[in-house]
Write a protein that holds these residues in place. Structure first.
Motif, PDB file in Angstrom:
ATOM      1  N   LEU A 146      13.865   8.570  -1.368  1.00  0.00           N
ATOM      2  CA  LEU A 146      14.291   8.412   0.022  1.00  0.00           C
ATOM      3  C   LEU A 146      13.279   7.577   0.801  1.00  0.00           C
ATOM      4  N   LEU A 147      11.997   7.869   0.604  1.00  0.00           N
ATOM      5  CA  LEU A 147      10.956   7.100   1.279  1.00  0.00           C
ATOM      6  C   LEU A 147      10.976   5.639   0.844  1.00  0.00           C
ATOM      7  N   LEU A 148      11.162   5.415  -0.444  1.00  0.00           N
ATOM      8  CA  LEU A 148      11.202   4.038  -0.943  1.00  0.00           C
ATOM      9  C   LEU A 148      12.379   3.274  -0.358  1.00  0.00           C
ATOM     10  N   GLY A 153       0.806  -1.211   0.000  1.00  0.00           N
ATOM     11  CA  GLY A 153       0.000   0.000   0.000  1.00  0.00           C
ATOM     12  C   GLY A 153       0.838   1.258   0.000  1.00  0.00           C
ATOM     13  N   ALA A 154       1.842   1.306   0.870  1.00  0.00           N
ATOM     14  CA  ALA A 154       2.695   2.486   0.946  1.00  0.00           C
ATOM     15  C   ALA A 154       3.536   2.652  -0.314  1.00  0.00           C
ATOM     16  N   ASN A 155       4.085   1.550  -0.817  1.00  0.00           N
ATOM     17  CA  ASN A 155       4.856   1.612  -2.061  1.00  0.00           C
ATOM     18  C   ASN A 155       4.011   2.150  -3.210  1.00  0.00           C
ATOM     19  N   ASP A 156       2.793   1.627  -3.306  1.00  0.00           N
ATOM     20  CA  ASP A 156       1.892   2.071  -4.367  1.00  0.00           C
ATOM     21  C   ASP A 156       1.612   3.565  -4.240  1.00  0.00           C
ATOM     22  N   GLY A 157       1.383   4.024  -2.995  1.00  0.00           N
ATOM     23  CA  GLY A 157       1.128   5.436  -2.781  1.00  0.00           C
ATOM     24  C   GLY A 157       2.305   6.300  -3.185  1.00  0.00           C
ATOM     25  N   ILE A 158       3.510   5.891  -2.797  1.00  0.00           N
ATOM     26  CA  ILE A 158       4.703   6.672  -3.124  1.00  0.00           C
ATOM     27  C   ILE A 158       4.937   6.704  -4.632  1.00  0.00           C
ATOM     28  N   ILE A 159       4.977   5.526  -5.237  1.00  0.00           N
ATOM     29  CA  ILE A 159       5.367   5.450  -6.643  1.00  0.00           C
ATOM     30  C   ILE A 159       4.307   6.040  -7.562  1.00  0.00           C
ATOM     31  N   SER A 160       3.041   5.660  -7.371  1.00  0.00           N
ATOM     32  CA  SER A 160       2.009   6.122  -8.305  1.00  0.00           C
ATOM     33  C   SER A 160       1.783   7.630  -8.200  1.00  0.00           C
ATOM     34  N   ALA A 208      -6.297   1.736   2.497  1.00  0.00           N
ATOM     35  CA  ALA A 208      -6.359   3.164   2.161  1.00  0.00           C
ATOM     36  C   ALA A 208      -5.362   3.959   2.993  1.00  0.00           C
ATOM     37  N   GLY A 209      -5.269   3.632   4.272  1.00  0.00           N
ATOM     38  CA  GLY A 209      -4.331   4.333   5.149  1.00  0.00           C
ATOM     39  C   GLY A 209      -2.891   4.112   4.745  1.00  0.00           C
ATOM     40  N   ALA A 210      -2.561   2.889   4.352  1.00  0.00           N
ATOM     41  CA  ALA A 210      -1.194   2.590   3.921  1.00  0.00           C
ATOM     42  C   ALA A 210      -0.849   3.373   2.658  1.00  0.00           C
ATOM     43  N   PHE A 211      -1.790   3.419   1.712  1.00  0.00           N
ATOM     44  CA  PHE A 211      -1.562   4.173   0.475  1.00  0.00           C
ATOM     45  C   PHE A 211      -1.368   5.657   0.774  1.00  0.00           C
ATOM     46  N   ALA A 212      -2.271   6.217   1.574  1.00  0.00           N
ATOM     47  CA  ALA A 212      -2.210   7.649   1.876  1.00  0.00           C
ATOM     48  C   ALA A 212      -0.944   7.998   2.640  1.00  0.00           C
ATOM     49  N   SER A 213      -0.519   7.135   3.539  1.00  0.00           N
ATOM     50  CA  SER A 213       0.691   7.417   4.310  1.00  0.00           C
ATOM     51  C   SER A 213       1.923   7.466   3.415  1.00  0.00           C
ATOM     52  N   GLY A 214       1.918   6.651   2.353  1.00  0.00           N
ATOM     53  CA  GLY A 214       3.030   6.705   1.416  1.00  0.00           C
ATOM     54  C   GLY A 214       2.955   7.901   0.481  1.00  0.00           C
ATOM     55  N   ALA A 215       1.728   8.326   0.139  1.00  0.00           N
ATOM     56  CA  ALA A 215       1.544   9.374  -0.864  1.00  0.00           C
ATOM     57  C   ALA A 215       1.647  10.785  -0.306  1.00  0.00           C
ATOM     58  N   GLY A 221      -1.465  15.951  -7.707  1.00  0.00           N
ATOM     59  CA  GLY A 221      -1.002  15.134  -6.592  1.00  0.00           C
ATOM     60  C   GLY A 221      -2.108  14.816  -5.599  1.00  0.00           C
ATOM     61  N   ILE A 222      -2.900  15.837  -5.259  1.00  0.00           N
ATOM     62  CA  ILE A 222      -3.994  15.628  -4.305  1.00  0.00           C
ATOM     63  C   ILE A 222      -5.030  14.672  -4.880  1.00  0.00           C
ATOM     64  N   ALA A 223      -5.375  14.870  -6.159  1.00  0.00           N
ATOM     65  CA  ALA A 223      -6.349  13.991  -6.801  1.00  0.00           C
ATOM     66  C   ALA A 223      -5.842  12.547  -6.839  1.00  0.00           C
ATOM     67  N   ALA A 224      -4.548  12.377  -7.109  1.00  0.00           N
ATOM     68  CA  ALA A 224      -3.970  11.035  -7.149  1.00  0.00           C
ATOM     69  C   ALA A 224      -3.999  10.387  -5.769  1.00  0.00           C
ATOM     70  N   LEU A 225      -3.720  11.171  -4.736  1.00  0.00           N
ATOM     71  CA  LEU A 225      -3.736  10.635  -3.364  1.00  0.00           C
ATOM     72  C   LEU A 225      -5.139  10.175  -2.976  1.00  0.00           C
TER      73      LEU A 225
END
Length: 235
Positions: A189-191, A27-34, A158-165, A57-61
């Motif tokens: 750096l996050l990745l 989830g976090a990886n997907d949020g960061i990368i996408s 959803a939380g994991a994605f948002a935390s990465g994004a 960026g906001i729309a993607a998050l």
């Protein structure tokens, strides 16, 4: 209780972490990368403004987090429906043909290396104690806890994605000329940190875990930046 029993009771294995670890990392990886890739792609277009980049960026998050939640909810709900149907079928079989189900359970234990006579006795005892529970675990391979809750899984995803994004989106607040440096730098750096933590928690080499996710993230952002540049020039 013997020392060996105490040790066995308190023993923990890395494999027990793989369920939640995989979901959190994915989830976090997907949020960061996408999200970073989308921001970089938009920012690379010659005519993009700071407001456009931030809005993207906001729309993607938001869209990504909701998509992850919806997908996880549907996936876990479908799995739960299938498990309930299998358990209902198994319960009916236990009522209709208990001896056949006992033989089936004994065959499972025997296939795992238990002596035929012992396998039969174990199957009989398990059937007397909790027949459906034994078939749930040993025939169907289902956990005793009933599996994941769809709503909880959706919120976690959803939380994991948002935390990465969220940090790449905040990096998009940088001055227009710095976005193409701030967002990829933050994302990579996050990745690296996430890859290292995931590898450490899973017992894998930290360097390998960090490098592979950084390379994949860099590739994704490089491709979208190229697309943004080419598309912006054409338009």
């Amino acid at each position: 209780m013997s020392e060996a029993s105490v040790h066995a009771a308190g023993e923990q294995h890395l494999v027990h972490r793989t369920g939640w670890l995989r979901a959190a990392v994915l989830g976090a990886n997907d949020g960061i990368i996408s999200v970073s890739s989308l921001i970089v792609g938009v920012a690379a277009a010659p005519g993009a403004t700071a407001g456009t980049v931030l809005l993207a960026g906001i729309a993607a998050l938001v869209g990504g987090a909701l998509s992850m939640a919806a997908g996880e909810y549907v996936s876990v709900s479908s799995q739960a429906d299938t498990e309930r149907a299998d358990l209902a079928r198994e319960a009916a079989e236990l009522v209709r043909a208990p001896l056949a189900e006992t033989r089936e359970l004994a065959a499972i234990y025997e296939a795992r290396g238990v002596d035929a006579g012992l396998a039969r006795r174990v199957a009989e005892q398990m059937m007397a104690h909790d027949a459906l529970g034994a078939h749930r675990r040993d025939e169907l391979g289902l956990a005793d806890d009933g599996g994941s809750d769809p709503l909880q899984a959706a919120l976690f995803s959803a939380g994991a994605f948002a935390s990465g994004a969220i940090l790449p989106v905040l990096a998009a607040l940088s001055p227009r000329g710095m976005v193409l440096y701030a967002v990829p730098g933050t994302a990579l750096l996050l990745l690296a940190v996430l890859g290292a933590l995931g590898a450490r928690a899973g017992g894998a080499p930290i360097g390998r875990g960090a490098i592979r996710v950084v390379l994949l993230g860099a590739l994704a952002m490089g491709v979208t930046a190229l697309i943004g540049t080419l598309t912006g020039n054409i338009v």
